[in-house]
Design an enzyme around this catalytic site. Structure first.
Site, PDB file in Angstrom:
ATOM      1  N   THR A 142      -9.222  11.867   0.701  1.00  0.00           N
ATOM      2  CA  THR A 142      -8.387  11.705  -0.501  1.00  0.00           C
ATOM      3  C   THR A 142      -8.296  10.200  -0.793  1.00  0.00           C
ATOM      4  OG1 THR A 142      -6.424  11.899   0.920  1.00  0.00           O
ATOM      5  CG2 THR A 142      -7.101  13.859  -0.301  1.00  0.00           C
TER       6      THR A 142
ATOM      7  N   LYS B 209      -9.621  13.086   8.414  1.00  0.00           N
ATOM      8  CA  LYS B 209      -9.268  12.350   7.210  1.00  0.00           C
ATOM      9  C   LYS B 209      -7.790  11.986   7.283  1.00  0.00           C
ATOM     10  CE  LYS B 209      -7.434  13.465   3.870  1.00  0.00           C
ATOM     11  NZ  LYS B 209      -6.021  13.239   3.352  1.00  0.00           N
TER      12      LYS B 209
ATOM     13  N   THR C  10      -1.342  12.507   5.174  1.00  0.00           N
ATOM     14  CA  THR C  10      -1.854  13.911   5.200  1.00  0.00           C
ATOM     15  C   THR C  10      -3.107  13.805   5.968  1.00  0.00           C
ATOM     16  OG1 THR C  10      -0.658  14.238   3.399  1.00  0.00           O
ATOM     17  CG2 THR C  10      -2.707  15.374   3.341  1.00  0.00           C
TER      18      THR C  10
ATOM     19  N   GLU D  29      -3.592   3.106   4.307  1.00  0.00           N
ATOM     20  CA  GLU D  29      -3.507   2.714   2.894  1.00  0.00           C
ATOM     21  C   GLU D  29      -3.035   1.266   2.758  1.00  0.00           C
ATOM     22  OE1 GLU D  29      -2.643   7.084   0.906  1.00  0.00           O
ATOM     23  OE2 GLU D  29      -0.946   5.806   1.408  1.00  0.00           O
TER      24      GLU D  29
ATOM     25  N   ASN E 158       0.772   4.271  -3.383  1.00  0.00           N
ATOM     26  CA  ASN E 158       1.723   5.377  -3.336  1.00  0.00           C
ATOM     27  C   ASN E 158       2.658   5.434  -4.520  1.00  0.00           C
ATOM     28  OD1 ASN E 158       1.398   6.992  -0.682  1.00  0.00           O
ATOM     29  ND2 ASN E 158       1.109   4.873  -0.078  1.00  0.00           N
TER      30      ASN E 158
ATOM     31  N   THR F  27       0.168  10.600 -10.143  1.00  0.00           N
ATOM     32  CA  THR F  27      -0.203  10.476 -11.553  1.00  0.00           C
ATOM     33  C   THR F  27      -1.486   9.700 -11.758  1.00  0.00           C
ATOM     34  OG1 THR F  27       1.246   8.548 -11.699  1.00  0.00           O
ATOM     35  CG2 THR F  27       2.166  10.665 -12.345  1.00  0.00           C
TER      36      THR F  27
END
EC number: 2.3.1.35
Length: 486
Positions: free
Chosen positions: A216, A245, A256, A342, A481, A486
């Site tokens: 992702t 992942k 996740t 991230e 994040n 969106t």
């Protein structure tokens, strides 16, 4: 300058207020423009772990294997179905299947809001007694979490579609990752099954494409493979391969995150769950990126036994040997997740040693690893060891707000904190037996420039230890994040 000050001092107060507001707005816009320019063009301070606008970051390409050795009888594929309507180029449907039924086990998230694929796959393993599983079917782009009865029906339909195409019955585990609270586009997934089946293969490229399909916000696919032998069958070359992942919403239990590991060794279905749990506790449950535990976390292990040899059962040398192999393998796989945190710029190993208990060491390491103040100091390359010590000090308080408990595992006068450089140079001591060292700030800055860093905490209260892996917090973590949905 003095003339301008005089002129400003003669301006009426209401006009000064307006000017200050305007200036603040302009400064804010300039800062934002500068930040966007830095992100988009790569200008400014070099952040080797930051994700570029497209492609794999240069510093991370070394973690993507160019070849591999894969277990007999397993085939893999990754195909594009467009789970997210905006996705037209990235594989987002992954399939792994064995030519014969496997012994299988899985560990799942402990989040109370458990996604439909978690509920479905756990129930299937219980129903089958950890036997007769042949495939794992995964989609990215939608988590199928908090989707009610309809989401559970979708997970079941997804498995049934794979089973039908592969000629199986109740043989497919399912996993999903992506946005929470949205239903799966089932028509796209079911219609994509024939292409997923057609794309199956056993080469490195097939496995790598499968690894890409489960990503992702990951910036690189995470895939490793190894060969090994067992004491009872020294002449047999066994193989193990796995993909995982995760880049955000990572913290045990589970940390996740999805993972699939496959081996052609003959592991008994009775032994598999304990082997997996032991390895996960020391790998996927020893990493943290942001302290958030997902609704979908799942790690599955499949063993088809196609390489032959004596069945591995609990209480044997083979069992002990494979447990060590699996634990080391899982730790390496889990560390790739932290390396892809991230917005992360650093990979940080936190070791807590000389502890009265392993449980205390794990709790302390975990607390340091998820402290926002520690993580932001590391991003800023600030040797602020006080934050590390602070996190150590509150880590074992059982009831925050109810008073500080006496914690025999932590004795301030025996506690030591150091940076261990990963370039092989000497340890930098920050705190020795509760007394601060005169820190060489220039040396600390050199250590903090390295992408890899080790923080060592010696408690001096026993002989147990624990290790956690984490990363820093950067501006980019907020950016990623802030607009993830969106």
């Amino acid at each position: 300058m003095s003339e301008r000050v005089i002129e400003y001092n003669h301006i009426p107060n209401h006009q000064k207020t307006a000017m200050v507001g305007f200036n603040r707005c302009m400064v804010s816009q300039l800062r934002q423009s500068s930040f966007q320019l830095t992100r988009n063009s790569g200008l400014g301070q070099s952040r080797a772990y930051s994700a570029p606008a497209g492609g794999i970051p240069a510093a991370k390409k070394k973690y993507v294997p160019t070849s591999g050795t894969y277990p007999l009888g397993f085939r893999a594929s990754g195909t594009i179905v467009g789970v997210k309507p905006s996705n037209t180029t990235k594989p987002d449907l992954a399939l792994l299947t064995s030519d014969v039924p496997c012994a299988a086990a899985a560990v799942f998230t402990k989040n109370k809001f458990q996604a439909a694929p978690v509920t479905f796959s756990r129930a299937l393993l219980q129903k089958k007694g950890n036997q007769g599983i042949q495939s794992v079917f995964i989609n990215s782009g939608c988590a199928n979490a908090v989707t009610g009865k309809g989401g559970l029906e979708d997970a079941e339909k997804m498995a049934q579609a794979a089973d039908k195409a592969l000629g199986q019955t109740d043989g497919t585990l399912v996993m999903s990752t992506g946005v929470i609270g949205q239903r799966l586009p089932m028509d796209k997934i079911i219609n994509g099954v024939p292409a997923a089946l057609e794309a199956l293969g056993e080469t490195h490229e097939h496995w790598l494409t499968m690894a890409k399909a489960i990503c992702t916000t990951d910036t690189f696919p995470k895939l490793i493979s190894r060969t090994f032998s067992l004491p009872s069958s020294p002449g047999i070359e066994y193989k193990i391969a796995g993909t995982t992942k995760g880049a955000g919403m990572i913290h045990p239990n589970m940390a996740t995150l999805l993972g699939v590991v496959a081996t052609d060794a003959p592991i008994s279905s009775a032994a598999l769950p304990s082997l997996l749990k032991h390895s996960v506790d020391r790998s996927f449950n020893s990493i943290t990126i942001d302290g958030d535990t997902s609704t979908n976390d799942t790690v599955a292990l499949l063993a088809n036994g196609m390489a032959g040899g004596k069945e591995v059962v609990e209480g044997t040398p083979d069992y002990d040997a494979f447990r060590t192999i699996l634990t080391d393998f899982a730790a390496e796989l889990a560390q790739l997740i932290v390396r892809d945190g991230e917005g992360a710029t650093k990979f940080v190993t936190i070791k807590v040693v000389d502890s009265a208990s392993e449980e205390a060491a794990r709790k302390i390491a975990s607390t340091i690893a998820r402290s926002p103040l520690v993580k932001t100091a590391l991003y800023g390359k600030d040797a602020n060891w006080g934050r590390i010590l602070c996190a150590t000090g509150y880590s074992l308080i059982s009831e925050p707000g109810q008073g500080i408990n006496e914690v025999p595992e932590i004795v301030p006068e025996k506690t030591n904190v150091s940076f261990i450089p990963t370039d092989g140079t000497a340890e930098l001591k920050l705190l020795v037996n509760g007394e601060p060292e005169q820190v060489d700030e220039a040396r600390a800055a050199e250590i903090l420039e390295l992408e890899d860093l080790e923080i060592l905490v010696r408690l001096g209260t026993g002989d147990k230890q624990a290790t956690y892996w984490t990363c820093d917090y950067s501006h980019e973590y907020i950016t990623i994040n802030g607009d993830y949905r969106t």
